[in-house]
Scaffold this active site. Structure first.
Site, mmCIF file in Angstrom:
data_model
loop_
_atom_site.group_PDB
_atom_site.id
_atom_site.type_symbol
_atom_site.label_atom_id
_atom_site.label_comp_id
_atom_site.label_asym_id
_atom_site.label_seq_id
_atom_site.Cartn_x
_atom_site.Cartn_y
_atom_site.Cartn_z
ATOM 1 N NE ARG A 44 -51.286 -14.466 50.224
ATOM 2 C CZ ARG A 44 -53.055 -14.119 49.596
ATOM 3 N NH1 ARG A 44 -53.885 -12.990 50.300
ATOM 4 N NH2 ARG A 44 -52.516 -15.693 49.655
ATOM 5 C CD GLU A 100 -40.857 -18.054 56.353
ATOM 6 O OE1 GLU A 100 -42.370 -16.987 56.062
ATOM 7 O OE2 GLU A 100 -41.273 -18.842 56.258
ATOM 8 C CG ASP A 104 -44.722 -25.651 60.671
ATOM 9 O OD1 ASP A 104 -44.776 -25.821 61.719
ATOM 10 O OD2 ASP A 104 -45.761 -26.111 59.504
ATOM 11 C CG PHE A 153 -52.983 -23.558 62.878
ATOM 12 C CD1 PHE A 153 -52.058 -24.429 61.657
ATOM 13 C CD2 PHE A 153 -53.784 -22.372 62.556
ATOM 14 C CE1 PHE A 153 -51.719 -23.600 60.327
ATOM 15 C CE2 PHE A 153 -53.453 -21.704 61.180
ATOM 16 C CZ PHE A 153 -52.807 -22.286 59.653
HETATM 17 P P1 IMP Z 1 -42.880 -24.141 56.171
HETATM 18 O O1 IMP Z 1 -42.404 -24.308 55.249
HETATM 19 O O2 IMP Z 1 -43.360 -25.657 56.429
HETATM 20 O O3 IMP Z 1 -42.092 -24.267 57.232
HETATM 21 O O4 IMP Z 1 -44.373 -23.115 56.153
HETATM 22 C C1 IMP Z 1 -43.670 -22.249 56.695
HETATM 23 C C2 IMP Z 1 -45.351 -21.279 56.585
HETATM 24 O O5 IMP Z 1 -46.428 -22.502 56.761
HETATM 25 C C3 IMP Z 1 -45.269 -19.961 57.185
HETATM 26 O O6 IMP Z 1 -45.046 -18.755 56.648
HETATM 27 C C4 IMP Z 1 -46.986 -19.964 57.573
HETATM 28 O O7 IMP Z 1 -47.544 -19.399 55.990
HETATM 29 C C5 IMP Z 1 -47.074 -21.388 57.467
HETATM 30 N N1 IMP Z 1 -47.551 -21.985 58.599
HETATM 31 C C6 IMP Z 1 -46.595 -22.807 59.380
HETATM 32 N N2 IMP Z 1 -47.172 -22.811 60.427
HETATM 33 C C7 IMP Z 1 -48.595 -21.755 60.667
HETATM 34 C C8 IMP Z 1 -49.614 -21.832 62.001
HETATM 35 O O8 IMP Z 1 -49.492 -22.087 62.786
HETATM 36 N N3 IMP Z 1 -50.621 -20.664 61.387
HETATM 37 C C9 IMP Z 1 -50.303 -19.977 60.050
HETATM 38 N N4 IMP Z 1 -49.776 -20.556 59.742
HETATM 39 C C10 IMP Z 1 -48.601 -20.990 59.483
#
Ligand code: IMP
Length: 180
Positions: A44, A100, A104, A153
């Site tokens: 979302r 996106e 992360d 975060f």
């Molecule tokens: P990844 O698969 O680890 O790259 O995660 C990506 C997803 O994790 C993003 O689309 C966010 O929904 C969530 N995410 C990563 N970092 C944060 C943050 O600092 N705050 C809130 N959601 C996060």
């Protein structure tokens, strides 16, 4: 349950708007020969970003959404990504831009791109509002990034902490107040 926290502004609404205008210019150039660009928002967290981005694009776009599981209500990323809601449209032979909120570890974007690439789009590019390069595990980088940020975060501008703070107009950093 969330611990008590405060939010420090990290990127203002004005700075985000200016960056989106810049990025939209680059996207328009890249897709100048596109008949209709399919813009796929990852739910979302990208809903505010995609809304502002498409209004700067000034070209023919179709908007679609895909939801992949990631954090749930926690602050931990999961390596196992599942598709909870697929896009509605066909993308074979089409130009596609995946939107996106944050890259992360990169597992979400890597998984989504693998699935969409298998459907043989003509072009498949990606844009992420935020990138935390120091957290990367998957070998992936978005075509365009709004801002590189440190390992903090963040919330706001569509991004949540336990489903809160998505409606902040800026990006803020979460600071827990009971830290010793
Ligand atoms: P990844 O698969 O680890 O790259 O995660 C990506 C997803 O994790 C993003 O689309 C966010 O929904 C969530 N995410 C990563 N970092 C944060 C943050 O600092 N705050 C809130 N959601 C996060």
């Amino acid at each position: 349950m969330t611990q008590p926290y405060v939010i420090d502004e990290m990127i203002s609404a004005k700075t985000i708007a200016a960056r989106i205008e810049e990025l939209a210019g680059e996207i328009r150039t890249r897709f100048a020969d596109s008949d209709k660009l399919v813009v796929v928002g990852l739910l979302r967290g990208s809903f505010v970003f995609i809304a502002d981005l498409v209004r700067e694009l000034d070209m023919n776009v179709e908007v679609d959404f895909l939801e992949a599981s990631s954090y749930g209500n926690e602050m931990e990323s999961s390596r196992e990504v599942r598709i909870l809601k697929d896009i509605r449209g066909e993308i074979q032979g089409r130009d596609v831009l995946v939107v996106e909120d944050i890259v992360d570890t990169g597992h979400t974007l890597a998984h989504v791109l693998k699935i969409l690439n298998a459907r043989a789009p003509r072009k498949l590019e990606t844009i992420a509002l935020l990138d935390k390069p120091s957290r990367r595990e998957a070998d992936i980088r978005a075509t365009w990034t709004g801002f590189e940020i440190p390992d903090e975060f963040v919330v706001g501008y569509g991004i949540d902490y336990a489903q809160r703070n998505r409606n902040l107009p800026y990006i803020g950093c979460v600071r827990f107040t009971n830290d010793t």
